[in-house]
Design a protein around this motif. Structure first.
Motif, mmCIF file in Angstrom:
data_model
loop_
_atom_site.group_PDB
_atom_site.id
_atom_site.type_symbol
_atom_site.label_atom_id
_atom_site.label_comp_id
_atom_site.label_asym_id
_atom_site.label_seq_id
_atom_site.Cartn_x
_atom_site.Cartn_y
_atom_site.Cartn_z
ATOM 1 N N UNK A 1 0.740 -1.151 0.051
ATOM 2 C CA UNK A 1 -0.078 -0.025 0.021
ATOM 3 C C UNK A 1 0.730 1.326 -0.074
ATOM 4 N N UNK A 2 1.811 1.339 0.947
ATOM 5 C CA UNK A 2 2.931 2.667 0.785
ATOM 6 C C UNK A 2 4.033 2.045 0.104
ATOM 7 N N UNK A 3 4.518 2.966 -0.437
ATOM 8 C CA UNK A 3 5.722 3.109 -1.279
ATOM 9 C C UNK A 3 6.916 2.926 -0.571
ATOM 10 N N UNK A 4 7.749 1.930 -0.225
ATOM 11 C CA UNK A 4 9.158 1.902 0.670
ATOM 12 C C UNK A 4 10.190 2.628 -0.032
ATOM 13 N N UNK A 5 11.124 3.478 0.733
ATOM 14 C CA UNK A 5 12.260 3.930 0.001
ATOM 15 C C UNK A 5 13.385 2.672 -0.467
ATOM 16 N N UNK A 6 13.331 1.827 0.302
ATOM 17 C CA UNK A 6 14.144 0.444 -0.288
ATOM 18 C C UNK A 6 13.308 -0.606 0.863
ATOM 19 N N UNK A 7 13.630 -1.798 0.110
ATOM 20 C CA UNK A 7 13.100 -3.114 0.729
ATOM 21 C C UNK A 7 14.185 -3.903 1.140
ATOM 22 N N UNK A 8 13.848 -4.862 2.214
ATOM 23 C CA UNK A 8 14.559 -5.754 2.814
ATOM 24 C C UNK A 8 14.092 -7.336 2.656
ATOM 25 N N UNK A 9 14.956 -8.248 2.794
ATOM 26 C CA UNK A 9 14.411 -9.809 2.553
ATOM 27 C C UNK A 9 13.801 -10.230 3.985
ATOM 28 N N UNK A 10 14.175 -9.491 5.123
ATOM 29 C CA UNK A 10 13.374 -9.666 6.381
ATOM 30 C C UNK A 10 13.675 -8.760 7.269
ATOM 31 N N UNK A 11 13.028 -8.782 8.472
ATOM 32 C CA UNK A 11 13.190 -7.649 9.526
ATOM 33 C C UNK A 11 14.755 -7.569 10.153
ATOM 34 N N UNK A 12 15.412 -8.600 10.103
ATOM 35 C CA UNK A 12 16.737 -8.671 10.673
ATOM 36 C C UNK A 12 17.823 -7.694 9.711
ATOM 37 N N UNK A 13 17.739 -8.220 8.496
ATOM 38 C CA UNK A 13 18.565 -7.463 7.423
ATOM 39 C C UNK A 13 18.172 -5.750 7.415
#
Length: 461
Positions: free
Chosen positions: A304-316
């Motif tokens: 729904x929201x556009x992220x600045x950048x994305x990650x494979x999991x919360x830890x990274x």
């Protein structure tokens, strides 16, 4: 492995089916490199038309001592054995070869592919599909135009580009379908033995050529060995169905990741489908608080929201956040790493300039946050990311225009990426989606030394 015999023939000209061969060049190409070649002038034992002499520069004097066709026929049969014949306007070259062999009382038959037809399909909207003009538009250097070796070399480069652009892998799949040796029960060790230990995308085919699994690896041989020795239920099913494994070298891991993602979506292989899920789970988001400071937060990527950048999991995502707080001197409180109603821990050890307690002005703090956002987002940017190619003198180019991933390709000359028309022609167009954005951003984060060129100003970052 499918072999292609890439052919160019120069003839005497004259009436239909009365032409003779004056020069022939054949490059045996295994889909990755030229493994054999045959180039020869041929004495056609007939007159060469004047316009042909002017076009090719080949005259009767040059051909006096050249071998006659029957003297080179055996070599032509051998080098094209078990090959698909590829030529620019294949109908012409194939007809001429068949005519010459018919004169010797020999039936010459090969499967054929025409690079004119393939180019019209996979490199559309070109002003001309003649070899010279098409090569120029694609930045393919042609030496000795209208001589067999020069034209055949240009056709090899063109065919290589066509194979890159065939995301549906229809050329390779139909090649396997037409080769009877692939219908035999293959030994897994034989398949592994023919594969290289290189970075690229691999395709596991069942009988009939259909792709049942697509993967990418930094070491294709090792990865296929794992598929064939695993006891997992999916691996067992693959082992029972496999008749061939083909591959495409990419040199660059980023190109392999993007090709794998695009080709799985195009081909929907049966053993990729069940496991295919979104490859990222969390994103970096920003909002402005009541005091005018830009806050950053890690949250689930919900589309729904556009992220600045994305990650494979919360830890990274978390470890990225700790790094940027240190690199850009950001506040732990305004990045969600330190829950407090007063100052953050870094403020007490003088590593935060006090945005948490309104001590540092929002303008000053936000400037650093915007630098970080600009560095990690390619929104509205026009970029070419330059990475490794398949050969020493080749590089890969990943093209982003106005923040949208347009596609990728390979180039040998800087001219090809600084000329926008050529750049657009050499790249394989690909879909821009959340997966491709994640792949590119994650790769850029990991590989800080990558060369990035601004498309409009041609500035190197």
């Amino acid at each position: 492995m499918t072999n292609y015999a890439i052919v160019d023939i120069e003839t005497t000209g004259g009436k239909y089916n009365e032409e003779g061969i004056t020069e022939i060049a054949i490059y045996k190409y295994n889909g990755h490199e030229v493994v054999d070649q045959f180039i020869s002038l041929v004495n056609p034992e007939r007159k060469i038309q004047e316009f042909v002499v002017n076009l090719t520069g080949i005259n009767s004097n040059m051909l006096k001592n050249a071998p006659k066709f029957y003297e080179v026929a055996k070599r032509i049969v051998e080098i094209t054995e078990d090959c698909i014949l590829v030529a620019h306007n294949a109908q012409f070259d194939y007809r001429i070869l068949q005519t010459e062999f018919r004169r010797l009382g020999f039936q010459f038959e090969r499967e054929t592919l025409c690079t004119v037809e393939l180019a019209k399909e996979l490199i559309p909207d070109q002003a001309s599909y003649s070899l010279g003009k098409l090569a120029r538009a694609l930045g393919i250097p042609v030496s000795d135009r209208h001589r067999a070796a020069g034209d055949a070399q240009a056709t090899v480069k063109l065919f290589k580009m066509i194979l890159d652009k065939d995301l549906e892998k229809s050329i390779v799949q139909s090649s396997i379908r037409t080769k009877p040796k692939y219908q035999l029960e293959p030994k897994h060790l034989d398949i592994i033995d023919q594969l290289p230990s290189i970075t690229g995308v691999y395709y596991i085919h069942k009988e009939g050529g259909e792709i049942i699994y697509i993967g990418k690896s930094k070491n294709i041989k090792k990865r296929i060995n794992q598929h064939f020795t695993s006891n997992a239920p999916k691996a067992k099913k693959i082992q029972n169905k496999v008749v061939a494994v083909t591959y495409e070298a990419t040199g660059s891991e980023l190109v392999a990741l993007l090709k794998e993602s695009a080709e799985i979506k195009k081909n929907k292989p049966i053993f990729n489908r069940a496991l295919r899920r979104t490859i990222f789970t969390h994103g970096l988001f920003s909002y402005v608080d009541d005091n005018g400071y830009i806050n950053l937060k890690i949250d689930k990527a919900n589309g729904k929201q556009k992220p600045i950048t994305t990650f494979s999991n919360r830890q990274s995502a978390k470890s990225f956040m700790f790094k940027i707080v240190e690199t850009y001197s950001l506040c732990q409180k305004l990045t969600g790493l330190y829950k407090t109603n007063t100052s953050c821990f870094n403020y007490t050890i003088k590593n935060c300039e006090g945005a948490c307690i309104n001590e540092e002005l929002p303008e000053s703090y936000n400037k650093r946050v915007l630098q970080l956002i600009d560095k990690n987002s390619y929104e509205s940017k026009d970029l070419v990311i330059i990475d490794r190619g398949r050969d020493v003198d080749e590089r890969s180019a990943i093209v982003i225009e106005n923040g949208v991933f347009k596609g990728l390709g390979f180039f040998n000359l800087n001219y090809q990426i600084h000329n926008l028309d050529v750049l657009h022609s050499i790249i394989t167009p690909m879909e821009n989606n959340r997966d491709t954005q994640h792949i590119i951003q994650a790769y850029l984060r990991k590989n800080k030394q990558l060369k990035v060129i601004s498309l409009k100003q041609n500035e190197v970052n």
